[in-house]
Design a protein around this motif. Structure first.
Motif, PDB file in Angstrom:
ATOM      1  N   ALA A  55       1.116  -1.323  -0.184  1.00  0.00           N
ATOM      2  CA  ALA A  55      -0.298   0.028  -0.117  1.00  0.00           C
ATOM      3  C   ALA A  55       0.482   1.215   0.345  1.00  0.00           C
ATOM      4  O   ALA A  55       0.656   2.209  -0.539  1.00  0.00           O
ATOM      5  N   THR A  56       1.695   1.089   1.027  1.00  0.00           N
ATOM      6  CA  THR A  56       2.690   2.498   0.805  1.00  0.00           C
ATOM      7  C   THR A  56       2.905   3.060  -0.805  1.00  0.00           C
ATOM      8  O   THR A  56       3.197   4.271  -0.839  1.00  0.00           O
ATOM      9  N   ASN A  57       3.660   1.807  -1.326  1.00  0.00           N
ATOM     10  CA  ASN A  57       4.555   2.090  -2.384  1.00  0.00           C
ATOM     11  C   ASN A  57       2.912   3.054  -3.784  1.00  0.00           C
ATOM     12  O   ASN A  57       3.614   3.659  -4.227  1.00  0.00           O
ATOM     13  N   ILE A  62       4.839  10.544  -3.799  1.00  0.00           N
ATOM     14  CA  ILE A  62       4.117  11.871  -3.726  1.00  0.00           C
ATOM     15  C   ILE A  62       4.988  12.386  -2.251  1.00  0.00           C
ATOM     16  O   ILE A  62       4.797  13.651  -2.205  1.00  0.00           O
ATOM     17  N   ALA A  63       4.554  11.039  -1.508  1.00  0.00           N
ATOM     18  CA  ALA A  63       5.329  11.587  -0.135  1.00  0.00           C
ATOM     19  C   ALA A  63       6.319  12.803  -0.331  1.00  0.00           C
ATOM     20  O   ALA A  63       6.750  13.493   0.771  1.00  0.00           O
ATOM     21  N   PHE A  64       7.069  12.215  -1.223  1.00  0.00           N
ATOM     22  CA  PHE A  64       8.193  12.640  -0.751  1.00  0.00           C
ATOM     23  C   PHE A  64       8.435  14.551  -0.993  1.00  0.00           C
ATOM     24  O   PHE A  64       9.263  14.880  -1.015  1.00  0.00           O
ATOM     25  N   MET A  65       7.056  15.069  -2.095  1.00  0.00           N
ATOM     26  CA  MET A  65       7.183  16.177  -2.042  1.00  0.00           C
ATOM     27  C   MET A  65       6.655  17.199  -0.766  1.00  0.00           C
ATOM     28  O   MET A  65       6.943  18.450  -0.431  1.00  0.00           O
ATOM     29  N   ALA A 240      11.208  12.722  -6.309  1.00  0.00           N
ATOM     30  CA  ALA A 240       9.739  11.600  -5.633  1.00  0.00           C
ATOM     31  C   ALA A 240      10.290  11.664  -8.208  1.00  0.00           C
ATOM     32  O   ALA A 240       9.026  10.758  -8.452  1.00  0.00           O
ATOM     33  N   ALA A 241      10.692  12.319  -8.783  1.00  0.00           N
ATOM     34  CA  ALA A 241      10.571  12.115 -10.367  1.00  0.00           C
ATOM     35  C   ALA A 241      11.292  10.653 -10.735  1.00  0.00           C
ATOM     36  O   ALA A 241      10.460  10.108 -11.471  1.00  0.00           O
ATOM     37  N   ILE A 242      12.341  10.297  -9.603  1.00  0.00           N
ATOM     38  CA  ILE A 242      12.958   8.885  -9.666  1.00  0.00           C
ATOM     39  C   ILE A 242      11.951   7.854  -9.407  1.00  0.00           C
ATOM     40  O   ILE A 242      12.058   6.536 -10.367  1.00  0.00           O
ATOM     41  N   PHE A 243      11.222   8.061  -8.422  1.00  0.00           N
ATOM     42  CA  PHE A 243      10.096   7.149  -7.861  1.00  0.00           C
ATOM     43  C   PHE A 243       9.107   7.146  -9.176  1.00  0.00           C
ATOM     44  O   PHE A 243       9.064   5.486  -8.983  1.00  0.00           O
ATOM     45  N   THR A 244       9.106   7.727  -9.359  1.00  0.00           N
ATOM     46  CA  THR A 244       7.819   7.987 -10.024  1.00  0.00           C
ATOM     47  C   THR A 244       7.736   6.733 -11.580  1.00  0.00           C
ATOM     48  O   THR A 244       7.838   5.979 -12.444  1.00  0.00           O
ATOM     49  N   GLU A 260       0.403  18.605  -7.219  1.00  0.00           N
ATOM     50  CA  GLU A 260       1.276  19.386  -6.282  1.00  0.00           C
ATOM     51  C   GLU A 260       0.064  20.202  -5.453  1.00  0.00           C
ATOM     52  O   GLU A 260      -0.107  20.472  -4.170  1.00  0.00           O
ATOM     53  N   MET A 261      -1.402  19.912  -5.936  1.00  0.00           N
ATOM     54  CA  MET A 261      -2.888  20.183  -4.794  1.00  0.00           C
ATOM     55  C   MET A 261      -2.429  18.522  -3.809  1.00  0.00           C
ATOM     56  O   MET A 261      -3.055  18.543  -2.482  1.00  0.00           O
ATOM     57  N   ASP A 262      -2.040  17.186  -3.648  1.00  0.00           N
ATOM     58  CA  ASP A 262      -2.226  16.225  -3.303  1.00  0.00           C
ATOM     59  C   ASP A 262      -1.161  16.191  -1.986  1.00  0.00           C
ATOM     60  O   ASP A 262      -1.359  15.902  -0.565  1.00  0.00           O
TER      61      ASP A 262
END
Length: 335
Positions: A55-57, A62-65, A240-244, A260-262
């Protein structure tokens, strides 16, 4: 400390269970428990160690931002360009790799791209202080997203999952259970939490957010601090881009839209309000898992994304209203 009159001045507030239980972070923990109980009740696939880590994955990229966004909001600023920085950084990663560069070089390019975008945001915000940060970052949001569309058009840049170590950044697990991304996030969160609450830099951020002019007159380098925070925000949009990119294996110009809103919403739900100088980092971290696990659990029973948006929106409205309700109650008591 005793004065000449013999009376003592107590600097520390006495411990109060009532104060502890009514803290916003305590409320968030209670909500997190309720969300887990609800998820267990609606799906038998939810409650397992592997299931929870899986679930965390679904939300940690997004959480990195969220980590640097806490800093931005404490300053009383806002950055709505982070989703576009994510997209631009991921695009540059994909283009660099597909041009023949080693993946490690492509990863460094993504980090550099995010950092440069953060520098641009910070330079404009600190040199043109009369401009609202929302207007500045709205403009750069459009620019960065536009660059993605110019580079990629309606195509995507793929083949990223051909490099095993890169794919494992997202999909790999320590001991077959704990995702590497989760470990990296926890380590980063510890560092950010210490910086925000235990360092001079963190105290400066709160001082600037509480009263920018007073902070400047007290000797704090207000614009220098703001610039550093914007650079860190850009850098972690690159992370975050790297993990995405590792999760998707290919990048198109729509990646990162709405993130960004998240990120801002998670911070606000965590108690870090947009007027600056307020909020606790741990609250934002709790809300990362609160919203992430709520969305994951509802997804297991195929609840529509529109319903999820309504639920998240309601939580954000309530989180903004409650502090104002407390202030009004105090004013009535004083009156």
């Amino acid at each position: 400390m005793a004065g000449k009159s013999g009376r003592e001045i107590i600097a520390e507030q006495p411990f109060s269970w009532k104060h502890l239980l009514l803290r916003w972070e305590s409320m968030l923990i209670l909500l997190l428990v309720v969300v887990n109980i609800m998820n267990i009740a609606i799906s038998d696939k939810y409650w397992s160690v592997t299931g929870l880590f899986r679930a965390t994955n679904s939300f940690l990229n997004i959480a990195f931002m969220v980590l640097p966004m806490c800093f931005v909001l404490v300053l009383g600023d806002i950055d709505i360009s982070v989703g576009s920085i994510l997209a631009f950084s991921a695009t540059m990663l994909g283009v660099t790799y597909n041009a023949g560069a080693p993946m490690i070089v492509a990863v460094l390019v993504a980090l550099l791209t995010g950092t440069v975008c953060g520098c641009i945001n910070g330079a404009i915000a600190t040199q043109f202080t009369e401009l609202n940060p929302m207007i500045i970052t709205f403009g750069t949001q459009v620019v960065y997203r536009g660059l993605c569309e110019i580079i990629l058009g309606d195509q995507s840049t793929g083949g990223l999952n051909n490099v095993m170590w890169f794919s494992n950044l997202y999909w790999g697990k320590l001991g077959g259970v704990v995702p590497y991304m989760f470990i990296v996030f926890v380590l980063c969160a510890i560092v950010f939490g210490i910086v925000q609450h235990k360092t001079t830099f963190g105290r400066r951020m709160y001082a600037i957010g509480a009263n920018r002019e007073a902070a400047r007159y007290s000797g704090i380098n207000v614009q220098g601090t703001r610039f550093v925070v914007y650079v860190i925000t850009g850098l972690f949009a690159g992370v975050a881009a790297i993990f995405t990119a590792a999760s998707m294996g290919s990048i198109n110009n729509a990646v990162g839209k709405g993130t960004e809103m998240d990120a801002i919403g998670i911070c606000v739900l965590g108690g870090i309000l947009t007027d600056g100088g307020k909020g606790n980092f741990i609250g934002a971290m709790i809300s990362v898992f609160l919203l992430g696990l709520l969305e994951y659990g509802l997804g297991l029973v195929n609840v529509s994304s529109n319903v999820m948006l309504v639920i998240k929106g309601a939580l954000l409205v309530i989180s903004v209203m409650i502090p104002n309700l407390k202030i009004n109650v105090k004013k009535k008591k004083i009156a």
